[in-house]
Every structure is written in C-alpha cells, then in structure tokens.
Design a protein around this motif. Structure first.
Motif, PDB file in Angstrom:
ATOM      1  N   CYS A   1       0.819  -1.212   0.000  1.00 47.66           N
ATOM      2  CA  CYS A   1       0.000   0.000   0.000  1.00 47.66           C
ATOM      3  C   CYS A   1       0.849   1.256   0.000  1.00 47.66           C
ATOM      4  O   CYS A   1       0.383   2.320  -0.405  1.00 47.66           O
ATOM      5  CB  CYS A   1      -0.938   0.000   1.204  1.00 47.66           C
ATOM      6  SG  CYS A   1      -0.105  -0.080   2.804  1.00 47.66           S
ATOM      7  N   ALA A   2       2.102   1.171   0.442  1.00 47.17           N
ATOM      8  CA  ALA A   2       2.980   2.343   0.488  1.00 47.17           C
ATOM      9  C   ALA A   2       3.818   2.470  -0.775  1.00 47.17           C
ATOM     10  O   ALA A   2       3.916   3.542  -1.364  1.00 47.17           O
ATOM     11  CB  ALA A   2       3.881   2.278   1.719  1.00 47.17           C
ATOM     12  N   GLY A   3       4.437   1.371  -1.208  1.00 48.24           N
ATOM     13  CA  GLY A   3       5.387   1.443  -2.309  1.00 48.24           C
ATOM     14  C   GLY A   3       4.848   1.058  -3.664  1.00 48.24           C
ATOM     15  O   GLY A   3       5.432   1.423  -4.687  1.00 48.24           O
ATOM     16  N   GLY A   4       3.747   0.308  -3.703  1.00 46.12           N
ATOM     17  CA  GLY A   4       3.300  -0.292  -4.952  1.00 46.12           C
ATOM     18  C   GLY A   4       2.491   0.600  -5.857  1.00 46.12           C
ATOM     19  O   GLY A   4       1.849   0.109  -6.796  1.00 46.12           O
ATOM     20  N   GLY A   5       2.508   1.901  -5.630  1.00 48.49           N
ATOM     21  CA  GLY A   5       1.754   2.826  -6.458  1.00 48.49           C
ATOM     22  C   GLY A   5       2.353   3.004  -7.843  1.00 48.49           C
ATOM     23  O   GLY A   5       3.548   2.776  -8.072  1.00 48.49           O
ATOM     24  N   PHE A   6       1.527   3.466  -8.768  1.00 50.34           N
ATOM     25  CA  PHE A   6       1.916   3.607 -10.175  1.00 50.34           C
ATOM     26  C   PHE A   6       3.123   4.522 -10.339  1.00 50.34           C
ATOM     27  O   PHE A   6       4.114   4.160 -10.995  1.00 50.34           O
ATOM     28  CB  PHE A   6       0.723   4.142 -10.973  1.00 50.34           C
ATOM     29  CG  PHE A   6       1.001   4.392 -12.419  1.00 50.34           C
ATOM     30  CD1 PHE A   6       1.110   3.329 -13.299  1.00 50.34           C
ATOM     31  CD2 PHE A   6       1.144   5.685 -12.911  1.00 50.34           C
ATOM     32  CE1 PHE A   6       1.365   3.542 -14.657  1.00 50.34           C
ATOM     33  CE2 PHE A   6       1.393   5.913 -14.258  1.00 50.34           C
ATOM     34  CZ  PHE A   6       1.505   4.845 -15.133  1.00 50.34           C
ATOM     35  N   GLU A   7       3.090   5.704  -9.753  1.00 48.37           N
ATOM     36  CA  GLU A   7       4.186   6.656  -9.951  1.00 48.37           C
ATOM     37  C   GLU A   7       5.479   6.178  -9.312  1.00 48.37           C
ATOM     38  O   GLU A   7       6.568   6.389  -9.866  1.00 48.37           O
ATOM     39  CB  GLU A   7       3.797   8.032  -9.405  1.00 48.37           C
ATOM     40  CG  GLU A   7       2.780   8.754 -10.264  1.00 48.37           C
ATOM     41  CD  GLU A   7       2.522  10.170  -9.771  1.00 48.37           C
ATOM     42  OE1 GLU A   7       3.257  10.639  -8.865  1.00 48.37           O
ATOM     43  OE2 GLU A   7       1.583  10.795 -10.287  1.00 48.37           O
ATOM     44  N   ASN A   8       5.392   5.566  -8.143  1.00 54.91           N
ATOM     45  CA  ASN A   8       6.597   5.036  -7.502  1.00 54.91           C
ATOM     46  C   ASN A   8       7.315   4.070  -8.435  1.00 54.91           C
ATOM     47  O   ASN A   8       8.544   4.120  -8.607  1.00 54.91           O
ATOM     48  CB  ASN A   8       6.240   4.297  -6.209  1.00 54.91           C
ATOM     49  CG  ASN A   8       5.833   5.224  -5.091  1.00 54.91           C
ATOM     50  OD1 ASN A   8       6.239   6.373  -5.045  1.00 54.91           O
ATOM     51  ND2 ASN A   8       5.019   4.723  -4.175  1.00 54.91           N
ATOM     52  N   ILE A   9       6.553   3.146  -9.021  1.00 52.98           N
ATOM     53  CA  ILE A   9       7.164   2.101  -9.843  1.00 52.98           C
ATOM     54  C   ILE A   9       7.634   2.663 -11.178  1.00 52.98           C
ATOM     55  O   ILE A   9       8.700   2.271 -11.692  1.00 52.98           O
ATOM     56  CB  ILE A   9       6.174   0.930 -10.019  1.00 52.98           C
ATOM     57  CG1 ILE A   9       5.866   0.305  -8.640  1.00 52.98           C
ATOM     58  CG2 ILE A   9       6.749  -0.125 -10.949  1.00 52.98           C
ATOM     59  CD1 ILE A   9       4.798  -0.770  -8.662  1.00 52.98           C
ATOM     60  N   CYS A  10       6.878   3.603 -11.754  1.00 52.88           N
ATOM     61  CA  CYS A  10       7.331   4.223 -13.012  1.00 52.88           C
ATOM     62  C   CYS A  10       8.647   4.970 -12.816  1.00 52.88           C
ATOM     63  O   CYS A  10       9.559   4.884 -13.652  1.00 52.88           O
ATOM     64  CB  CYS A  10       6.258   5.175 -13.543  1.00 52.88           C
ATOM     65  SG  CYS A  10       4.834   4.329 -14.280  1.00 52.88           S
ATOM     66  N   ASP A  11       8.756   5.717 -11.718  1.00 58.19           N
ATOM     67  CA  ASP A  11      10.008   6.433 -11.452  1.00 58.19           C
ATOM     68  C   ASP A  11      11.158   5.459 -11.220  1.00 58.19           C
ATOM     69  O   ASP A  11      12.289   5.681 -11.677  1.00 58.19           O
ATOM     70  CB  ASP A  11       9.841   7.357 -10.247  1.00 58.19           C
ATOM     71  CG  ASP A  11       9.070   8.626 -10.574  1.00 58.19           C
ATOM     72  OD1 ASP A  11       8.653   8.791 -11.737  1.00 58.19           O
ATOM     73  OD2 ASP A  11       8.867   9.458  -9.661  1.00 58.19           O
ATOM     74  N   ALA A  12      10.882   4.367 -10.505  1.00 61.96           N
ATOM     75  CA  ALA A  12      11.916   3.354 -10.280  1.00 61.96           C
ATOM     76  C   ALA A  12      12.356   2.741 -11.601  1.00 61.96           C
ATOM     77  O   ALA A  12      13.550   2.498 -11.830  1.00 61.96           O
ATOM     78  CB  ALA A  12      11.387   2.277  -9.329  1.00 61.96           C
ATOM     79  N   ALA A  13      11.377   2.505 -12.487  1.00 62.94           N
ATOM     80  CA  ALA A  13      11.701   1.921 -13.789  1.00 62.94           C
ATOM     81  C   ALA A  13      12.585   2.858 -14.611  1.00 62.94           C
ATOM     82  O   ALA A  13      13.513   2.409 -15.305  1.00 62.94           O
ATOM     83  CB  ALA A  13      10.412   1.606 -14.546  1.00 62.94           C
ATOM     84  N   ASP A  14      12.310   4.162 -14.524  1.00 64.48           N
ATOM     85  CA  ASP A  14      13.143   5.119 -15.258  1.00 64.48           C
ATOM     86  C   ASP A  14      14.583   5.085 -14.757  1.00 64.48           C
ATOM     87  O   ASP A  14      15.540   5.187 -15.545  1.00 64.48           O
ATOM     88  CB  ASP A  14      12.564   6.529 -15.119  1.00 64.48           C
ATOM     89  CG  ASP A  14      11.311   6.732 -15.947  1.00 64.48           C
ATOM     90  OD1 ASP A  14      11.091   5.976 -16.912  1.00 64.48           O
ATOM     91  OD2 ASP A  14      10.525   7.643 -15.609  1.00 64.48           O
ATOM     92  N   ILE A  15      14.762   4.965 -13.456  1.00 64.48           N
ATOM     93  CA  ILE A  15      16.115   4.901 -12.886  1.00 64.48           C
ATOM     94  C   ILE A  15      16.834   3.627 -13.324  1.00 64.48           C
ATOM     95  O   ILE A  15      18.047   3.622 -13.596  1.00 64.48           O
ATOM     96  CB  ILE A  15      16.049   5.000 -11.349  1.00 64.48           C
ATOM     97  CG1 ILE A  15      15.599   6.406 -10.928  1.00 64.48           C
ATOM     98  CG2 ILE A  15      17.387   4.648 -10.708  1.00 64.48           C
ATOM     99  CD1 ILE A  15      15.295   6.549  -9.450  1.00 64.48           C
ATOM    100  N   LEU A  16      16.067   2.536 -13.446  1.00 64.68           N
ATOM    101  CA  LEU A  16      16.663   1.245 -13.798  1.00 64.68           C
ATOM    102  C   LEU A  16      16.799   1.039 -15.298  1.00 64.68           C
ATOM    103  O   LEU A  16      17.428   0.065 -15.729  1.00 64.68           O
ATOM    104  CB  LEU A  16      15.813   0.112 -13.204  1.00 64.68           C
ATOM    105  CG  LEU A  16      15.920  -0.064 -11.688  1.00 64.68           C
ATOM    106  CD1 LEU A  16      14.793  -0.934 -11.171  1.00 64.68           C
ATOM    107  CD2 LEU A  16      17.276  -0.662 -11.318  1.00 64.68           C
TER     108      LEU A  16
END
Length: 761
Positions: A368-383
């Motif tokens: 519920c804290a980390g699994g949001g759309f924007e969190n994961i999209c930003d992480a994907a951009d970094i990776l």
C-alpha cells in the motif's frame, strides 16, 4: 520542519497565526472580526467530516457511524465469526473483503484458501464485496473503488488511510468493525486536529516515503500527533501528485495519529474521474479561519532522501547522514538489536560495509505504500538500461493492484524493471509483515513498505535467526539497485522521469471481483474449513480478581508484532486456540506456558473444583489474601494472568495482540501508557482491564500474584482509582492503578467478559 508549541490559526488557507496573546488583534486585522479558537475549531476539514458522521449530538463525545468497511484475509474471518455469534444477518453498509495477506497457499495445507472461500461465501450470504487473491492490496482497492471525499471508512488494518482522497479513514481492531456491522457506533472523545502546512515542492529524486519518514522522525517519540487527526493543508499540497500524497498519507499511521485528511483539488477530482467515480469528488478545504491544536510546518524542498534504520520508522536519517557516519549508526543499530532481542542473537550490520560503502542484500518496492503507479514508473526510469548484478542483491516489485500492474506492462515500465534483473510480482502485502522475501540470516533489506519492526521481515529470533529492514523510497531503492546493491540516494542519479499518464482499466475487477451490490442471500451456506474455529467461551468479570504476572517487559515500546508475531502466524488467525500458542513467542517464549498454568486453575474454579489442587502455589497467595479479605472465595474471585509492559501496542491494528492473551486466560494489561488507541480498544473489546500504573519502581515482579478486591464494583461505579495488592513475602503490599476514561458501553463489555458476550442474543 517546525513544530509549533501552541495552537495555530490558518487564515484563508495560506497564512499561519500562532495562538499567542496578541493573536486576537492579528486575526481581527486579517478577517475583519473577532475569531475565537472554539469557533475556529469547527472550521477544520476534520471537524466537518466528524460532525457529519456523529450520531450523539455532542461533538465532545462522538458516536461515529462509518460509510464503508474494509478487511483482509487475516482479519475478516474473526470479525465475521464474532458478528455471527452476535446475530449478524446482513452487512448493513458496504463491506469489502480483500485477500492480500494470506495470498500464498503453499504452506499449512488448505487453511489459507479455506479462509478465502469463507470470505466469498460470506460476501454472498451477507451482501458484501469479495476481492480474490493477487487482485489488489486492501488499501489500493479502497482507493480505487471505495473512497469518497467527505466519507469515512473503517478498516481492520492499521494503515487504513485514504485522507489524500478526502476520505477520513481509521484502522482499528476487528471488534470495532463488528460494532459497525451490528449497528453500533465508534465512540471517542473529539480528537485534537494537528495541521500539516506544506510549502515548496520536492526536489527531483525525493519521493513520498522520504517526506513521510522525515515527518515520523519529528513527531513519533514526542507524541505530537498521538491519537489526533493530521490535516494536510497549504500551497505545497498542490505541488504533489495524488499518488505522491497517497504515499505520504498511508505512512501517517506510523506517527500514532488517529486519522488523516487532506484538502482536495482538481488533481483529486481527476483521480476520481480516471477511476470512473466522478460523483465521489467534493472539494474540501478549511474555513477562512481554522484552528489547529498543533501545527507542523514543512517546506517540501528541504527534504532529502531518507532511510529509516532498524527497528522503527522513526529511527531515521538522511542517506547522506548515514553515509557520513556509517560505522557509528550501524553500531547503534546493533546495540538496539541487543536490547530488543535480549542478547539472544547478534545483528552484524558493520560487515555490510564494503570499501567504505554500505552493501544491501535486498530491495523491495511493495504494498500500500510502495506499490503505487508513480513510484514504480520512477523506479523503472532509474533502472532503464541498468542491471542489478549477479551478487547477493535482489530486487522485487509488487504493484499494488492488478490494474496498476497491467498499465505498467502496457507502458513498458515493467519491462524496464525485468530487463534490469528485477522481479515483478502480484499484489501482496507479504513483504510488509514477513510472508515472503525473507532475507538470509543477518541479511539487510531496504523496502518501500510500511514497517521495519524486529523480525517483521520474517526471520525468527526464537530459531536463532535475525535479519533487518530499513525503509526507503522506491526511487532510492532503484538507485541502489542500479548501483548493484550499494546504498545510493536517488538524488545522486542523473535521470529524467518520464511521468507517463495513468489509465485505469476496470475490466479486471468487473471480470473477477464478486460484488453483491448490497444484496444478501441467506440461502448461501458459509464455508468453514477445518482451521476455522469459533471463539472459546469467555466468562464475565468476577467480584474480585487474583492475577499472576506472567510476563514483564521493560522495552520503551512494545509492538503488536512482539505481542503476537506477524508472518508465520497469519495462517492461524482464524483459529483462536492455535494462534494463541504464538503469543509473545518473539519476546517471552515462556509466556504461553505460564499463562496456561494459571488458566488451568481458573477452569478448575469454574468447574466447581479447588484451583490450588491444580496450581499448588496458589494456596500460599490465597492464605495471605484471606487474612485481610475473608469474603473472597472461589465463587466470587476469578483467577487469571496479566502482563506488564511500559508502552504496549505500537503498530498493527490486529486484535489478536489482545484476544490471544484473553484466550489464554488473561484478564488485564498493566502499562505506564498504551502506544495506540486501537490496542487499548482491543483490550477492552476482549474484556480485559486496560490498567495504568505510574512510571517508576513497580510494586510487583514477574511471577508475583496481584489481588484486585471489588474490581467489578470499581468498573460499575466508574472508580477513578483501583486499589490492588501484591502478595510479597507473606504480606499484602498495597498499590494503586487507574483505567483511564471508559464509555458506559466499554464498561459493560468488560463486565460481560468481551464484546461477544455483550452482543450475544
């Protein structure tokens, strides 16, 4: 960040006036009239929502009825079983049963899936909504399909927080949901409201978990927002996307506040439009002059990437601070582990330092804290274009719902993460409570999740295992992954965030979620698996109580994880007697045996026998008591156990932290204070006395017997002082305790022995 020492007026939504002697004149010049604190208190968003939902007619003594309820699969079985025992015929309001905790059905035979089938059959029989495993974590589904601006939602999970969507939500133990199912109310005094005045905007690479951890660091230890409502206001709110606000909001639970609420705007309106629920939007903002009991003023631009080190979200540093003082901070964590685990296992974090840098074993973005759309999209951009390496470091990403997951697949973010070596998994809360992704012994994990309490990652101290978790934002976790496990702040990475637009596809839910639309079908039989057990019989409070202290805990704070472990116990939440075997297993493994010994004596008493024949040591204590209280006999004196803890109940809403003690014969807790309102409520709803004793030397020790004469009368007559006696060296040593404020219903619940007895027809 500034915490005001006095109350604060918020004028026109953008100016703070501290409640000092000259405040009246300042306010008059700004508003053109006299403004009092009492008048201005009614102008907060929180006050207005509470007033709308209060049924008592008295805004000082609230009796709240919620609009909707939500539970997951390690709480809904016990809740519905309790309500069924009390005559439940139909869910009176929408009730969502999600399956995001016991989603893995590989251990323990059929018991997890049995709970799911119980939930589906109950949704059909009583008129609820059933979300199958892997479709959504409880809070993401509530955000997408349940929240509404100006509404109130009660959930049986402590992170029930939807304030960013204009919904005042609270996480409580299951009995409070039972009350709502039976048409009863949530009874509290009007809570204080603390404003969180945001200005500025976050720097690139800083995410919601960074903001949240920074706030928790400032307010947890001093209790600044304890049992209060946090109301987020100010020009900085508009600088945050709704996903970002949600990420901050969900973590307010870790401040020990009661609930949260945010002002709403066109971005929130768009969120509801995206999810096909435009009618649920209402603009919420404080009045022209609103009064707050406290104020947190925060310039978002000042926050740097944060890390909450083991073993609490408030044990926080900037990542820069950690890197600059690495060995000292790691040694401090190791010392905390020695205290927390009583020296039974050794945590060695300093060995994680390689060439002067901290190497991490695992990264997880989840729930519920980390699994949001924007969190994961930003992480994907970094990776994007990076690789996590082939050493110990692993990365797992859990989107919070299947609609979020599907959009990540469609826009390519999931592919970026998988190409880098990360693993995409389905919606599941396991990483937050120790069911899945447990690190190796002495492993160190960084997680964008909610908690990092001892052993919450799944290790078992009773088996000699230890691992630990630090909380970080998804962006810095991704930066660390891109550096192959070496701790890195996202602000140190040169990246352009693509910020793709989110498209919500409801077809998944339409094709998979069962929604009765409020129509109950009494012809449906509830499916009961072999692990689903009824609550054992519980006795009413007797005239007098003889209690044995069976555990004594002097940690500054005792979490609900330490009272009843998460993770390995989750499959037994539907089996009260089976679950009770785990009580205090991480903190005091001898507790269960001690409590059972005392319980045997009480059962002998209830059956008309002689308790001291079962527990011979009782006779010496009883002989001493009878000298002063000859009227105390086996017919009017209950025998039970109690524990002492300095400040128990931080963390989860799980009622089992209290109910397991009651199942084992517990009659009371004794504490200097209770960490959360919800844990104290759980004690009361399970018929246990929430006793308080002043800080200082205790008049008793573990193993001592305590006698509480006329305790039933004290509860009935609302006594403010509870006289008790410790049996010491053949003498009675008098001491005094209190119970704090109790409503009439709460007193009756304690007198009857538990909420089930109170409601039983």
């Amino acid at each position: 960040m500034k915490l005001y020492d006095h109350g604060v007026f918020l004028v026109n939504g953008n100016e703070l006036v501290e409640d000092t002697p000259d405040a009246a004149e300042i306010l008059k010049s700004k508003t053109g009239g006299a403004v009092t604190a009492e008048q201005a208190k009614t102008q907060t968003i929180a006050y207005r929502i509470l007033k709308e939902h209060n049924t008592s007619g008295n805004m000082e003594k609230l009796q709240v009825k919620f609009d909707k309820l939500t539970s997951h699969d390690i709480t809904f079985v016990g809740i519905i079983q309790t309500a069924r025992a009390s005559g439940l015929e139909k869910f009176p309001i929408p009730y969502v049963l999600t399956n995001c905790h016991n989603s893995l059905c590989a251990v323990g035979g059929t018991i997890n899936e049995d709970d799911h089938m119980f939930g589906l059959s109950c949704a059909k029989r009583y008129g609820g909504i059933y979300v199958p495993p892997h479709q959504a974590v409880i809070h993401q589904f509530a955000r997408e399909m349940l929240a509404g601006a100006g509404k109130m939602i009660l959930g049986s999970d402590s992170h029930t927080r939807y304030g960013a969507l204009g919904t005042m939500a609270m996480g409580e133990g299951g009995p409070e949901l039972v009350k709502q199912l039976l048409g009863q109310t949530y009874d509290i005094n009007m809570p204080g409201v603390v404003g969180v005045y945001l200005t500025g905007s976050p720097r690139r690479g800083v995410g919601p978990q960074d903001i949240a951890i920074a706030i928790i660091k400032e307010v947890f230890a001093n209790g600044y927002v304890k049992n209060k409502v946090m109301e987020f206001v100010g020009p900085g709110v508009a600088k945050l996307s709704v996903d970002f606000r949600i990420g901050v909001d969900v973590m307010t639970t870790e401040t020990t506040c009661l609930s949260s609420i945010w002002q709403t705007d066109d971005q929130v309106k768009e969120f509801y439009e995206i999810h096909g629920r435009t009618s649920e939007y209402t603009q919420l903002e404080p009045g022209s002059a609103a009064y707050y009991d406290g104020m947190i003023e925060l310039d978002l631009s000042t926050i740097k990437p944060m890390i909450a080190m083991p073993f609490h979200p408030s044990n926080a540093y900037t990542i820069d601070e950690l890197n600059a003082n690495l060995m000292d901070i790691l040694e401090d964590c190791e010392k905390k582990a020695q205290v927390s685990f009583n020296g039974t296992v050794d945590l060695n974090l300093k060995e994680k330092v390689r060439n002067g840098r901290l190497y991490v074993d695992q990264g997880i973005i989840a729930g519920c804290a980390g699994g949001g759309f924007e969190n994961i999209c930003d992480a994907a951009d970094i990776l994007d274009g990076a690789g996590i390496g082939s050493d110990e470091f692993t990365l797992s990403v859990y989107p919070a719902s299947m609609p979020v997951y599907m959009e990540l697949v469609r826009n390519g973010a999931a592919a970026k993460i998988m190409a880098a070596g990360g693993v995409m998994k389905t919606a599941f809360c396991g990483p937050c409570f120790g069911a899945g992704d447990t690190p190796a012994n002495n492993g160190f994990s960084i997680r964008h999740s909610t908690r990092n309490f001892p052993n919450r990652e799944g290790s078992k101290v009773q088996s000699g295992q230890i691992a630990s978790v630090a909380l970080m934002d998804a962006r810095s976790i991704a930066a660390t992954a891109a550096n192959k496990g070496y701790l890195t702040a996202a602000t140190d990475i040169d990246v352009e965030f693509t910020k793709p637009k989110y498209f919500f596809d409801q077809k998944i839910y339409e094709n998979r979620v069962f929604d009765s639309h409020g129509q109950a079908d009494p012809s449906v039989e509830v499916k009961m698996g072999p692990n689903i057990k009824d609550w054992p019989k519980m006795s009413a409070l007797t005239e007098h109580l003889l209690l044995k202290v069976v555990s004594e805990i002097h940690d500054p704070v005792t979490t609900t994880d330490e009272l009843i472990p998460s993770g390995e116990t989750s499959s037994y939440r539907s089996n009260p007697l089976g679950l009770a075997e785990f009580t205090l297993s991480r903190k005091d493994p001898a507790y269960v045996g001690r409590a059972k010994e005392v319980q045997k004596a009480e059962k002998a008493r209830e059956d008309g026998g002689h308790p001291y024949e079962v527990l011979p040591e009782l006779k010496d204590a009883v002989d001493v008591i009878l000298k002063k209280f000859p009227e105390a006999d086996e017919a009017n004196t209950g025998i039970g156990s109690t524990i002492f803890a300095v400040k128990p109940g931080d963390g989860s809403a799980r009622e089992q932290a209290a109910s397991c003690q009651k199942v084992l014969g517990g009659w009371a807790n004794i504490a200097n204070e209770y960490a959360t309102k919800r844990y104290r409520s759980n004690l009361i709803n399970w018929g246990m006395l929430p006793l308080l004793i002043p800080e200082g030397g205790l008049p008793f020790a573990n193993g001592d017997y305590l006698f509480l004469p006329d305790i039933r009368r004290a509860v009935q007559e609302k006594a403010s002082d509870i006289t008790a006696y410790a049996v010491k060296d053949g003498q009675l040593v008098e001491f005094h305790m209190t119970m704090g404020e109790l409503t009439d219903d709460e007193r009756e619940i304690i007198l009857k022995g538990c909420l089930i007895n109170y409601n039983r027809k």
